[in-house]
Design a protein around this motif. Structure first.
Motif, mmCIF file in Angstrom:
data_model
loop_
_atom_site.group_PDB
_atom_site.id
_atom_site.type_symbol
_atom_site.label_atom_id
_atom_site.label_comp_id
_atom_site.label_asym_id
_atom_site.label_seq_id
_atom_site.Cartn_x
_atom_site.Cartn_y
_atom_site.Cartn_z
ATOM 1 N N GLN B 4 33.148 24.406 46.498
ATOM 2 C CA GLN B 4 32.984 25.758 46.987
ATOM 3 C C GLN B 4 34.239 26.605 46.827
ATOM 4 O OE1 GLN B 4 29.962 26.457 47.335
ATOM 5 N NE2 GLN B 4 29.377 26.397 49.483
ATOM 6 N N LEU B 5 35.338 25.977 46.438
ATOM 7 C CA LEU B 5 36.608 26.709 46.410
ATOM 8 C C LEU B 5 36.686 27.664 45.215
ATOM 9 C CD1 LEU B 5 39.118 23.879 47.394
ATOM 10 C CD2 LEU B 5 38.249 25.729 48.832
ATOM 11 N N ARG B 6 37.008 28.903 45.531
ATOM 12 C CA ARG B 6 37.257 29.874 44.472
ATOM 13 C C ARG B 6 38.766 29.977 44.283
ATOM 14 N NH1 ARG B 6 33.767 34.911 46.426
ATOM 15 N NH2 ARG B 6 34.392 34.037 48.425
ATOM 16 N N VAL B 7 39.202 29.920 43.056
ATOM 17 C CA VAL B 7 40.631 29.969 42.776
ATOM 18 C C VAL B 7 40.974 31.324 42.156
ATOM 19 C CG1 VAL B 7 42.503 28.978 41.391
ATOM 20 C CG2 VAL B 7 40.823 27.482 42.509
ATOM 21 N N GLY B 8 42.092 31.873 42.590
ATOM 22 C CA GLY B 8 42.609 33.100 41.991
ATOM 23 C C GLY B 8 44.028 32.873 41.522
ATOM 24 N N VAL B 9 44.360 33.421 40.359
ATOM 25 C CA VAL B 9 45.701 33.268 39.806
ATOM 26 C C VAL B 9 46.255 34.647 39.475
ATOM 27 C CG1 VAL B 9 47.108 32.210 37.990
ATOM 28 C CG2 VAL B 9 45.010 31.064 38.772
ATOM 29 N N ASP B 10 47.495 34.877 39.874
ATOM 30 C CA ASP B 10 48.173 36.132 39.562
ATOM 31 C C ASP B 10 49.364 35.812 38.654
ATOM 32 O OD1 ASP B 10 48.926 38.836 39.648
ATOM 33 O OD2 ASP B 10 50.236 38.489 41.375
ATOM 34 N N VAL B 11 49.279 36.257 37.405
ATOM 35 C CA VAL B 11 50.353 35.982 36.456
ATOM 36 C C VAL B 11 51.299 37.174 36.436
ATOM 37 C CG1 VAL B 11 50.923 35.369 34.078
ATOM 38 C CG2 VAL B 11 48.718 34.650 35.064
ATOM 39 N N GLY B 12 52.490 36.985 36.963
ATOM 40 C CA GLY B 12 53.467 38.060 36.957
ATOM 41 C C GLY B 12 54.560 37.785 35.944
ATOM 42 N N GLY B 13 55.411 38.756 35.721
ATOM 43 C CA GLY B 13 56.494 38.575 34.772
ATOM 44 C C GLY B 13 57.474 37.486 35.204
ATOM 45 N N SER B 14 57.598 37.293 36.520
ATOM 46 C CA SER B 14 58.548 36.270 36.969
ATOM 47 C C SER B 14 57.873 35.043 37.587
ATOM 48 C CB SER B 14 59.548 36.874 37.965
ATOM 49 O OG SER B 14 58.873 37.577 38.978
ATOM 50 N N THR B 15 56.779 35.221 38.342
ATOM 51 C CA THR B 15 56.116 34.052 38.921
ATOM 52 C C THR B 15 54.618 34.076 38.646
ATOM 53 O OG1 THR B 15 55.758 35.139 41.057
ATOM 54 C CG2 THR B 15 57.763 33.838 40.848
ATOM 55 N N THR B 16 54.049 32.882 38.591
ATOM 56 C CA THR B 16 52.604 32.703 38.474
ATOM 57 C C THR B 16 52.152 32.045 39.766
ATOM 58 O OG1 THR B 16 52.677 32.489 36.074
ATOM 59 C CG2 THR B 16 50.762 31.535 37.190
ATOM 60 N N GLU B 17 51.188 32.697 40.424
ATOM 61 C CA GLU B 17 50.823 32.283 41.771
ATOM 62 C C GLU B 17 49.319 32.009 41.820
ATOM 63 O OE1 GLU B 17 51.914 35.220 44.659
ATOM 64 O OE2 GLU B 17 52.073 33.685 46.216
ATOM 65 N N ALA B 18 48.926 31.012 42.594
ATOM 66 C CA ALA B 18 47.499 30.710 42.756
ATOM 67 C C ALA B 18 47.160 30.528 44.220
ATOM 68 C CB ALA B 18 47.115 29.448 41.985
ATOM 69 N N VAL B 19 45.921 30.858 44.551
ATOM 70 C CA VAL B 19 45.368 30.531 45.861
ATOM 71 C C VAL B 19 43.988 29.924 45.632
ATOM 72 C CG1 VAL B 19 46.544 32.401 47.127
ATOM 73 C CG2 VAL B 19 44.253 32.795 46.181
ATOM 74 N N SER B 20 43.552 29.106 46.603
ATOM 75 C CA SER B 20 42.145 28.709 46.635
ATOM 76 C C SER B 20 41.561 29.243 47.929
ATOM 77 C CB SER B 20 41.984 27.189 46.534
ATOM 78 O OG SER B 20 42.737 26.531 47.539
ATOM 79 N N LEU B 21 40.342 29.754 47.833
ATOM 80 C CA LEU B 21 39.669 30.377 48.978
ATOM 81 C C LEU B 21 38.414 29.602 49.323
ATOM 82 C CD1 LEU B 21 39.701 34.178 47.979
ATOM 83 C CD2 LEU B 21 41.517 32.861 49.096
ATOM 84 N N ASP B 22 38.153 29.475 50.619
ATOM 85 C CA ASP B 22 36.894 28.850 51.025
ATOM 86 C C ASP B 22 35.769 29.891 51.029
ATOM 87 O OD1 ASP B 22 37.108 30.372 53.336
ATOM 88 O OD2 ASP B 22 37.693 28.700 54.619
ATOM 89 N N GLY B 23 34.601 29.481 51.478
ATOM 90 C CA GLY B 23 33.440 30.359 51.434
ATOM 91 C C GLY B 23 33.581 31.611 52.281
ATOM 92 N N SER B 24 34.526 31.610 53.214
ATOM 93 C CA SER B 24 34.781 32.790 54.039
ATOM 94 C C SER B 24 35.967 33.593 53.531
ATOM 95 C CB SER B 24 35.052 32.371 55.492
ATOM 96 O OG SER B 24 34.016 31.553 55.969
ATOM 97 N N ALA B 25 36.386 33.299 52.309
ATOM 98 C CA ALA B 25 37.495 34.013 51.674
ATOM 99 C C ALA B 25 38.822 33.803 52.408
ATOM 100 C CB ALA B 25 37.182 35.512 51.529
ATOM 101 N N ARG B 26 38.926 32.669 53.109
ATOM 102 C CA ARG B 26 40.213 32.322 53.724
ATOM 103 C C ARG B 26 41.038 31.488 52.751
ATOM 104 N NH1 ARG B 26 37.482 30.718 59.296
ATOM 105 N NH2 ARG B 26 36.462 29.432 57.733
ATOM 106 N N VAL B 27 42.359 31.694 52.768
ATOM 107 C CA VAL B 27 43.236 30.956 51.862
ATOM 108 C C VAL B 27 43.349 29.509 52.341
ATOM 109 C CG1 VAL B 27 45.578 30.742 50.947
ATOM 110 C CG2 VAL B 27 44.534 33.017 51.208
ATOM 111 N N VAL B 28 42.945 28.584 51.493
ATOM 112 C CA VAL B 28 43.003 27.161 51.804
ATOM 113 C C VAL B 28 44.324 26.574 51.317
ATOM 114 C CG1 VAL B 28 41.957 24.909 51.297
ATOM 115 C CG2 VAL B 28 40.501 26.929 51.684
ATOM 116 N N ALA B 29 44.726 26.965 50.131
ATOM 117 C CA ALA B 29 45.982 26.446 49.573
ATOM 118 C C ALA B 29 46.612 27.521 48.700
ATOM 119 C CB ALA B 29 45.731 25.185 48.755
#
Lengths: 302, 302
Positions: B4-29
């Protein structure tokens, strides 16, 4: 059957126009008369054109588009109509017996332009006494959080540009608004046309005015394209009645900017602008089609 | 459950960041790592942060926000990442097994900022290497007809202003973009901060750069307010990390313009801007919440 007719009225600085629409949004009747300034003249004129397009009591709703700021059925600061404050919805509701909604005329025209188009994403750039735009997204007029969406006339494009009535320098409206141009030239309702005529004769001051008008209009088109990105940008208003005489310098200005910038060139703005066809009563049609359920004033409230 | 985890990745010029969200759109990791430029470095970095926030095969979808132009899962002209053309959706789908969507990073952050807000009408003004904005209307990112809605960085506010990389003069980005400021000063990633430091010491050239930055940012705010009229305008991006040092001159510039114009004053722009809170991974959250049903690339298509 006549109770099904929706009436729309477009109050302009020179004419007040009405249409009645049947249930399929087809124009059943159309009427216009010269606008008489002042509260009484404007109210009487609206009632007269309504009477001309529907039998007494035959309007299921009346939508009115009028210049100036509009909120809760009231019109504020409609300078060209000599109206500073008027509870227009109440006045017309009380005297016509209809459900009445009032909105800004550029908004109403934006909705009217969107009728019968394949694309539901467009902006309407009104070059009249002032410069303002309306934005149609997904087939609905986008008003914004404070009702100013599209009011791009007061964005400055040149800190060394002409002083604007709003207090800033170099506003788009200071370059491309008929009022600002009249104030800098011969004045009068034909100041813009006069400037084009004199520019054709090579008059340097007039050439500068025409160049500034094209510059302001092109900046307005780019602003709408980059901020909102509608598929089409339709140019109307009193100045647009110049037709090809206006379109040609605006196109040249857009092309000049696109030549200098690959990004702007990729937007193909020259292919996305069009002049509003004169003669189609888009303002009155759009006013008739406004959703009065959300903002209407019933007779009982009048 | 992990499926069920949705993953989002933000690729920036200096850092690449990811989050995983549960079904309620809360950040799990949440995980981040330094961005390595070039196709291989960017792809490997994205896969690494995905692996850090979900178990293998545990992502139901992956949304990626990345600078540059994005169309059909491909990234074009991401200059700061040394990528001219990359089929990012296919690459990540093939190697992660997930449904992958790719969009511009400012769009993704705009959606992420809108989460948990009462107002669903906002604009996100990104002051980074370049200047661009995202627009959220009725809770949805408004892309526009050609995907350029919010790209206001290349509107000119001064024909006598600095030359912009795009070819025009006096673009908002030429005043307020970190890349343009670096090109006119010491260069390097801290060029803007350096300019603020030297301005504090009274250096005239640095004072002019800070004034120009405030002027460009204020013009961007006014453009968004008048064209789109969102309730809130949130300012983020690398330059916004200056916090109050940036906010103060931008506010002064907005107030200066409002004092000269009753119309601008009535918009209360000083009360409607805010700085993005640093530390909240809005870009990754927004990317995770993108609607991949419309634009996703499945493994089978990879």
């Amino acid at each position: 059957m006549s109770a099904q007719l929706r009436v729309g009225v477009d109050v302009g600085g020179s004419t007040t126009e009405a249409v009645s629409l049947d249930g399929s949004a087809r124009v059943v009747a159309r009427a216009e008369r010269r606008t008489v300034r002042g509260k009484e003249g404007v109210v009487d004129g609206i009632l007269a054109v309504i009477d001309a397009v529907v039998p007494p009591g035959g309007a299921s709703s009346v939508g009115i588009g009028i210049p100036g700021r509009v909120s809760d059925g009231r019109v504020h600061d409609a300078v060209n109509l000599d109206i500073s404050d008027l509870d227009l919805a109440s006045e017309i509701a009380a005297r016509s017996g209809a459900v009445v909604g009032v909105e800004n005329d550029v908004r109403a025209a934006t909705r009217g332009i969107g009728v019968d188009r394949f694309s539901s994403s467009l902006a309407y750039l009104n070059l009249g006494t002032g410069v303002a735009a309306g934005v149609l997204l997904d087939g609905r007029v986008h008003g914004g959080s404070r009702g100013v969406a599209g009011e791009i006339g007061h964005l400055s494009i040149d800190p060394a540009g002409p002083r604007c009535a709003c207090g800033q320098r170099g506003c788009i409206e200071a370059f491309a608004g008929g009022g600002a141009i009249a104030a800098r030239t011969t004045g009068g309702p034909f100041a813009v046309r006069d400037a084009f005529d004199r520019a054709d004769d090579g008059d340097p001051a007039a050439l500068e005015i025409v160049a500034g008008l094209a510059r302001g209009a092109a900046a307005a088109v780019r602003t709408l394209a980059l901020a909102v990105d509608p598929e089409r940008i339709v140019i109307g208003g009193g100045i647009a009645r110049l037709g090809e005489r206006l379109r040609a310098p605006v196109l040249r200005e857009l092309e000049r900017a696109a030549e200098g910038s690959a990004f702007l060139g990729s937007l193909h703005l020259d292919e996305r602008i069009e002049l509003l066809s004169p003669g189609v009563p888009v303002g009155a049609i759009g006013a008739a089609l406004a959703d009065h359920r959300r903002s209407a004033l019933h007779l009982s409230a009048g």
